[in-house]
Design a protein around this motif. Structure first.
Motif, PDB file in Angstrom:
ATOM      1  N   SER A  49       6.282   2.430  -7.921  1.00  0.00           N
ATOM      2  CA  SER A  49       4.953   2.968  -7.660  1.00  0.00           C
ATOM      3  C   SER A  49       4.558   2.657  -6.226  1.00  0.00           C
ATOM      4  N   PHE A  50       3.865   3.582  -5.592  1.00  0.00           N
ATOM      5  CA  PHE A  50       3.387   3.341  -4.233  1.00  0.00           C
ATOM      6  C   PHE A  50       2.254   4.303  -3.901  1.00  0.00           C
ATOM      7  N   ALA A  51       1.557   3.976  -2.838  1.00  0.00           N
ATOM      8  CA  ALA A  51       0.415   4.781  -2.404  1.00  0.00           C
ATOM      9  C   ALA A  51       0.876   5.971  -1.579  1.00  0.00           C
ATOM     10  N   VAL A  52       0.148   7.068  -1.678  1.00  0.00           N
ATOM     11  CA  VAL A  52       0.323   8.214  -0.786  1.00  0.00           C
ATOM     12  C   VAL A  52      -1.052   8.567  -0.244  1.00  0.00           C
ATOM     13  N   GLY A  53      -1.081   9.437   0.732  1.00  0.00           N
ATOM     14  CA  GLY A  53      -2.352   9.850   1.299  1.00  0.00           C
ATOM     15  C   GLY A  53      -2.806   8.999   2.460  1.00  0.00           C
ATOM     16  N   GLN A  54      -1.908   8.179   3.010  1.00  0.00           N
ATOM     17  CA  GLN A  54      -2.211   7.411   4.221  1.00  0.00           C
ATOM     18  C   GLN A  54      -1.250   7.843   5.327  1.00  0.00           C
ATOM     19  N   THR A  78      11.940   9.434  -9.855  1.00  0.00           N
ATOM     20  CA  THR A  78      10.545   9.699 -10.164  1.00  0.00           C
ATOM     21  C   THR A  78       9.737   8.444  -9.882  1.00  0.00           C
ATOM     22  N   ALA A  79       8.557   8.612  -9.325  1.00  0.00           N
ATOM     23  CA  ALA A  79       7.703   7.469  -9.002  1.00  0.00           C
ATOM     24  C   ALA A  79       6.279   7.733  -9.464  1.00  0.00           C
ATOM     25  N   VAL A  80       5.551   6.663  -9.667  1.00  0.00           N
ATOM     26  CA  VAL A  80       4.117   6.745  -9.932  1.00  0.00           C
ATOM     27  C   VAL A  80       3.413   6.631  -8.581  1.00  0.00           C
TER      28      VAL A  80
END
Length: 661
Positions: A74-79, A422-424
């Motif tokens: 899992s990781f953040a996107v939108g940065q 696939t990732a969250v």
């Protein structure tokens, strides 16, 4: 860890969702508080020991999180932040000691050496790096785009130069140098000599030329040796370094054949690496144009390699020209003859839309899941679509059941392939958690790095983040691909071709990008339907389509209005306002609920009861279900001229059913 409600559904508990949100939000808060703070030095011995232990645990499969079986990273996107677009030679050096927290050090470059084994995880790799003196050590992490030619980039070199280094925190709050764009990391291999080794002080021009020529020959010989050992990336690196030296004016003027020889060799290596742009360019650069037999043989090889590259790029007319030139020099060559036959088929497919689908299907297997076919798109064109940006429009009348287009995928990752991942993802822009096929994003980036001529086509597609736009950017260090833009393009435009080669779960779903089909807009009242033959998408008309009419297919075929709207907003980021949705929006929720329940009963009936030779009582039951569904539409003026979508399957069954005699 995400649990699975079924083999094809990933279900996150409320606790898991909150944990992911809190982890990422805590990191963002810490980063905002530390912006510009001086880096805290590490104790080199302790840091290297920690990384060595983590690498051992990862190799043993004992690391909790992304490497554990059954879990999803899992990781953040939108940065997003842009990749460095400045050549390495134009950047000023910076040291580890000068790094500032949560800072992009624009205009700077950082040279480091690997100081520990590499910790390889599912979606990232990291290691400890040090300065030349070894008294400063820091963590270096490559996120998602961590492989090149099947090899982990951090393991493929012992030293690196980081362009405009980004120093920040991991989700666990540990300081790290973070790489998101592959072009921001320059690999320095010990086994590749520098091109600046020719003598220049007090040496005459002839000696200078000889020294440079010897370096180029040495690189060529080392490349040949690496090729024999099947180390293709190393072979390419040696040939590339040799070409740099051999192409210098002092060498190329005195020995132009050396440039041609290395170019010809590198063309073959580029074919093996799927670097087709460079393969074609190298092959053409190696042509001698001479009439002696040896030169004809060499030029025949060059035309063959140029033709293979052009063919695999889908440039069939160019490929045809190359192979025809090869046959002039090498009459009767079997490979060229076979290629020309295949090219004739591809051109026919491209121009007429006539395919031998039976033969194509018979050639597909789990080991060979991709078709050898051209795209047929001349029935369509991209134009502005009112309130939808751009869309795909018919250029001629297409009857019901008629072919709208065939398209060979730009890139597909099948669920059974190692690239599938696939990732969250938690998008900080809308605070939504999504399940994302990030393996496809990584594969697209690699393909674009291999073939920069394709960058503009992909970057022309819609994405939430525009970045530097669709312009192809390249520096002396190589092509540049904005990975954040690719992720957003993939998220909005990818399709799932389904499980064609065995079982697959949601965490190993097959996904792909079809560039032309990506322009087709959504409507719940579609006039087109897609199907897949391997990675060949076939789009057919579900009703007559007039020339100039926009083509629509359904992104989500759920019959439930609320579920459909939620899926469209979550995955594609829009609210559907088609005629069906506008009508259903006016319905009382109780009516929608009743219609949904009846539709489930009708769909279960259709799946359970064969229509052929159906009993009279079975047909009567179907008729009752159809009437009950129709009653949920009738008497409501908003449905005038709007199809009763949820009743279509049961009506289709009734239309085909006949009583037993």
């Amino acid at each position: 860890m995400p649990s699975r409600k079924s083999e094809n559904t990933i279900f996150l508990t409320q606790e898991e969702t909150e944990r992911i949100q809190n982890t990422i939000q805590d990191r963002l808060k810490k980063c905002s508080e530390l912006v510009g703070h001086a880096r805290e030095p590490r104790i080199p011995k302790d840091a290297i020991s920690q990384a060595t232990g983590a690498a051992l645990m990862a190799d043993m499969g004992s690391v909790s999180g992304p490497t554990q079986e059954g879990t999803l990273p899992s990781f953040a996107v939108g940065q997003p932040y842009p990749p460095c677009t400045v050549s390495l030679q134009d950047l000023q050096p910076i040291s580890l000691a000068d790094l500032k927290m949560d800072t992009h050090h624009r205009g700077r470059r950082l040279a480091v050496k690997r100081a520990s084994p590499v910790v390889t995880l599912a979606s990232r790799s990291w290691t400890m790096v040090q300065n030349d003196d070894g008294d400063e050590v820091e963590r270096l992490e490559v996120c998602l785009h961590k492989s090149r030619f099947g090899e982990d980039v951090l393991e493929s070199a012992s030293a690196f130069v980081i362009k405009e280094p980004y120093f920040t925190l991991t989700d666990q709050g540990e300081a790290t140098l973070r790489i998101d764009h592959p072009s921001d990391l320059i690999l320095c291999r010990d086994d590749i000599p520098s091109s600046n080794t020719a003598p220049t002080n007090g040496v005459n021009g002839h000696a200078e030329n000889t020294a440079a020529e010897n370096i180029a020959r040495t690189c060529k010989d080392k490349g040949n040796a690496a090729l024999k050992k099947h180390d293709i990336p190393l072979t390419h690196a040696h040939y590339t370094q040799g070409l740099k030296v051999a192409s210098e004016e002092r060498v190329s003027d005195t020995n132009p054949d050396l440039v041609r020889d290395i170019s010809r060799n590198r063309a073959l290596v580029n074919l093996l690496l799927n670097q087709l742009d460079e393969a074609e360019a190298d092959a053409k650069a190696s042509l001698t144009g001479r009439d002696d037999q040896r030169s004809k043989e060499l030029d025949g090889k060059a035309y063959s390699r140029a033709g293979s590259a052009a063919y695999n790029l889908g440039k069939y007319q160019a490929a045809q020209g190359f192979f025809e030139e090869q046959l002039k020099l090498m009459p009767g060559d079997k490979e060229a003859t076979i290629y020309l036959r295949k090219i004739a088929l591809r051109l026919r497919e491209q121009e007429t839309g006539v395919y031998d689908l039976k033969k194509i299907k018979s050639g597909l297997s789990r080991a060979r899941p991709r078709v050898d076919a051209a795209s047929f798109i001349s029935n369509t064109e991209v134009k502005d679509s009112p309130d939808r940006g751009r869309g795909l429009f018919a250029t001629r009348d297409i009857p019901i059941g008629g072919t709208i287009m065939y398209e060979k995928a730009f890139c597909v990752v099948w669920g059974h392939e190692s690239e599938a991942l696939t990732a969250v993802t938690y998008d900080v822009r809308d605070e939504k958690i999504r399940i994302s096929p990030v393996g496809l994003s990584a594969a697209i980036v690699q393909k674009l790095l291999n073939n920069p001529s394709q960058i503009e086509r992909v970057m022309d597609l819609y994405g939430d983040y525009q970045g530097t736009g669709k312009d192809v950017v390249r520096t002396e260090d190589g092509p540049i691909v904005d990975t954040f833009r690719i992720h957003d393009i993939m998220s909005r435009n990818a399709f799932g071709p389904g499980s064609q080669y065995g079982e697959e779960a949601a965490n190993k779903a097959s996904t792909g990008l079809w560039i032309w089909a990506a322009y087709i807009n959504h409507s719940c009242i579609a006039n087109a339907k897609k199907e897949y033959i391997g990675d060949l998408m076939v789009v057919r008309a579900t009703r007559p389509i007039a020339a100039g009419e926009e083509i629509f297919h359904s992104y989500d075929e759920s019959g439930d209005y609320d579920a459909r709207q939620k899926a469209l907003m979550t995955t594609w980021g829009f609210e559907c306002k088609c005629a069906l949705c506008a009508a259903e929006k006016l319905d009382d929720p109780a009516v929608r609920k009743k219609r949904q329940e009846l539709a489930r009963d009708a769909d279960a009936f259709v799946a359970r009861e064969p229509w052929a030779d159906a009993k009279r009582l079975t047909i009567m039951k179907a008729q009752r279900l159809a009437r009950a569904l129709d009653d949920t539409y009738e008497g409501r003026p908003q449905y005038q001229g709007v199809p009763h979508v949820m009743a279509e399957k049961i009506h289709e069954w009734l239309a085909k059913a006949s009583p037993r005699k």
